[in-house]
Design a protein around this motif. Structure first.
Motif, short mmCIF file in Angstrom:
data_model
loop_
_atom_site.label_atom_id
_atom_site.label_comp_id
_atom_site.label_asym_id
_atom_site.label_seq_id
_atom_site.Cartn_x
_atom_site.Cartn_y
_atom_site.Cartn_z
N PRO A 7 0.79 -1.23 0.00
CA PRO A 7 0.00 0.00 0.00
C PRO A 7 0.82 1.28 0.00
O PRO A 7 0.43 2.27 -0.62
N ILE A 8 1.96 1.29 0.67
CA ILE A 8 2.78 2.51 0.70
C ILE A 8 3.22 2.87 -0.71
O ILE A 8 3.09 4.02 -1.15
N PHE A 9 3.71 1.89 -1.44
CA PHE A 9 4.25 2.15 -2.77
C PHE A 9 3.14 2.41 -3.78
O PHE A 9 3.34 3.16 -4.74
N ALA A 10 1.95 1.85 -3.54
CA ALA A 10 0.80 2.18 -4.39
C ALA A 10 0.43 3.66 -4.22
O ALA A 10 0.10 4.35 -5.19
N LEU A 11 0.50 4.14 -2.98
CA LEU A 11 0.21 5.56 -2.75
C LEU A 11 1.29 6.45 -3.36
O LEU A 11 0.99 7.52 -3.91
N TYR A 12 2.55 6.03 -3.28
CA TYR A 12 3.61 6.78 -3.95
C TYR A 12 3.34 6.86 -5.46
O TYR A 12 3.55 7.90 -6.09
N ASP A 13 2.88 5.76 -6.04
CA ASP A 13 2.55 5.74 -7.46
C ASP A 13 1.40 6.69 -7.78
O ASP A 13 1.40 7.36 -8.82
N THR A 14 0.42 6.77 -6.89
CA THR A 14 -0.70 7.70 -7.07
C THR A 14 -0.19 9.14 -7.08
O THR A 14 -0.60 9.95 -7.93
N ILE A 15 0.69 9.46 -6.15
CA ILE A 15 1.26 10.81 -6.08
C ILE A 15 2.03 11.11 -7.36
O ILE A 15 1.87 12.19 -7.96
N LYS A 16 2.85 10.17 -7.79
CA LYS A 16 3.62 10.36 -9.02
C LYS A 16 2.68 10.58 -10.21
O LYS A 16 2.92 11.43 -11.06
N GLY A 17 1.59 9.83 -10.22
CA GLY A 17 0.61 9.99 -11.29
C GLY A 17 -0.01 11.38 -11.34
O GLY A 17 -0.24 11.93 -12.42
N LEU A 18 -0.25 11.96 -10.18
CA LEU A 18 -0.80 13.32 -10.14
C LEU A 18 0.19 14.32 -10.73
O LEU A 18 -0.19 15.20 -11.52
N TYR A 19 1.46 14.19 -10.36
CA TYR A 19 2.49 15.07 -10.93
C TYR A 19 2.66 14.83 -12.43
O TYR A 19 2.78 15.78 -13.21
N GLU A 73 -0.07 17.78 -19.09
CA GLU A 73 -1.01 18.82 -19.49
C GLU A 73 -0.35 20.20 -19.51
O GLU A 73 -1.02 21.21 -19.76
N GLY A 74 0.94 20.24 -19.23
CA GLY A 74 1.68 21.51 -19.28
C GLY A 74 1.27 22.50 -18.20
O GLY A 74 1.23 23.70 -18.44
N ARG A 75 0.98 21.99 -17.01
CA ARG A 75 0.53 22.88 -15.93
C ARG A 75 1.13 22.43 -14.61
O ARG A 75 1.71 21.35 -14.50
N ARG A 76 0.98 23.27 -13.63
CA ARG A 76 1.38 22.91 -12.27
C ARG A 76 0.25 22.12 -11.62
O ARG A 76 -0.89 22.19 -12.08
N VAL A 77 0.57 21.39 -10.55
CA VAL A 77 -0.51 20.73 -9.82
C VAL A 77 -1.42 21.80 -9.23
O VAL A 77 -0.95 22.87 -8.84
N THR A 78 -2.69 21.50 -9.16
CA THR A 78 -3.64 22.45 -8.60
C THR A 78 -3.57 22.45 -7.08
O THR A 78 -2.98 21.55 -6.48
N LYS A 79 -4.22 23.41 -6.46
CA LYS A 79 -4.27 23.45 -4.99
C LYS A 79 -4.94 22.20 -4.44
O LYS A 79 -4.51 21.65 -3.43
N ASP A 80 -6.00 21.76 -5.10
CA ASP A 80 -6.69 20.55 -4.66
C ASP A 80 -5.80 19.31 -4.81
O ASP A 80 -5.77 18.46 -3.92
N GLU A 81 -5.08 19.23 -5.92
CA GLU A 81 -4.16 18.11 -6.11
C GLU A 81 -3.05 18.15 -5.06
O GLU A 81 -2.67 17.11 -4.51
N LEU A 82 -2.52 19.33 -4.79
CA LEU A 82 -1.48 19.46 -3.78
C LEU A 82 -1.98 19.06 -2.40
O LEU A 82 -1.28 18.38 -1.64
N ALA A 83 -3.21 19.43 -2.08
CA ALA A 83 -3.79 19.03 -0.80
C ALA A 83 -3.92 17.51 -0.73
O ALA A 83 -3.65 16.90 0.31
N LEU A 84 -4.32 16.89 -1.83
CA LEU A 84 -4.42 15.43 -1.88
C LEU A 84 -3.04 14.80 -1.72
O LEU A 84 -2.88 13.83 -0.97
N ILE A 85 -2.03 15.34 -2.38
CA ILE A 85 -0.66 14.82 -2.28
C ILE A 85 -0.19 14.88 -0.83
O ILE A 85 0.35 13.91 -0.30
#
Length: 143
Positions: free
Chosen positions: A80-92, A98-110
């Motif tokens: 589970p730890i590494f699955a969550l790391y993969d989720t974070i990497k996926g958000l970035y 998409e050529g953008r920065r992570v959003t505030k909501d995405e950063l809060a999720l991270i």
């Protein structure tokens, strides 16, 4: 008088200073080969009194975020730890594609996911300290 626990970033690792039962101090440095904190009292004076560009005092939230950022960068494994790391990497990765920065909501999720992975590590290390077998294995990308 040092407030404990105290949290620091020390180059690309995190460092925590705690009080001992005898009233002294003990320090623990993140080991990027295992993901564990190893006792290292030699750095106490350095982080308390000789802070420079690569040593900073941080609050607990920043400490957790930095710890998990470095664990995710240097360690590989499954569970589970590494699955969550993969989720974070996926958000970035999604934001980058998409050529953008992570959003505030995405950063809060991270940050929330990193708090979760930190707690999973703490739980795992407590189980191991109690003599239970590991529930996962981590390997480092360091040589």
């Amino acid at each position: 008088m040092v407030q404990t626990p105290s949290y620091f970033t020390y180059y690309n690792k995190t460092y925590r200073i705690d009080a001992t039962p005898e009233g002294g101090l003990t320090g623990h440095l993140l080991d990027l080969e295992t993901g564990e904190f190893k006792e290292n009292n030699r750095l106490i004076d350095t982080v308390l009194f000789n802070r420079a560009g690569e040593i900073d005092a941080v609050d607990e939230a920043e400490f957790i975020d930095a710890t998990e950022r470095e664990r995710a960068r240097y360690l590989r494994g499954d569970g589970p730890i590494f699955a969550l790391y993969d989720t974070i990497k996926g958000l970035y990765d999604q934001a980058k594609s998409e050529g953008r920065r992570v959003t505030k909501d995405e950063l809060a999720l991270i940050k929330s996911l990193r708090r979760k992975t930190y707690q999973l590590w703490e739980d795992e290390l407590a189980r191991r300290a109690a003599g239970e077998p590991p529930t996962f294995r981590a390997t480092t990308i360091l040589g």
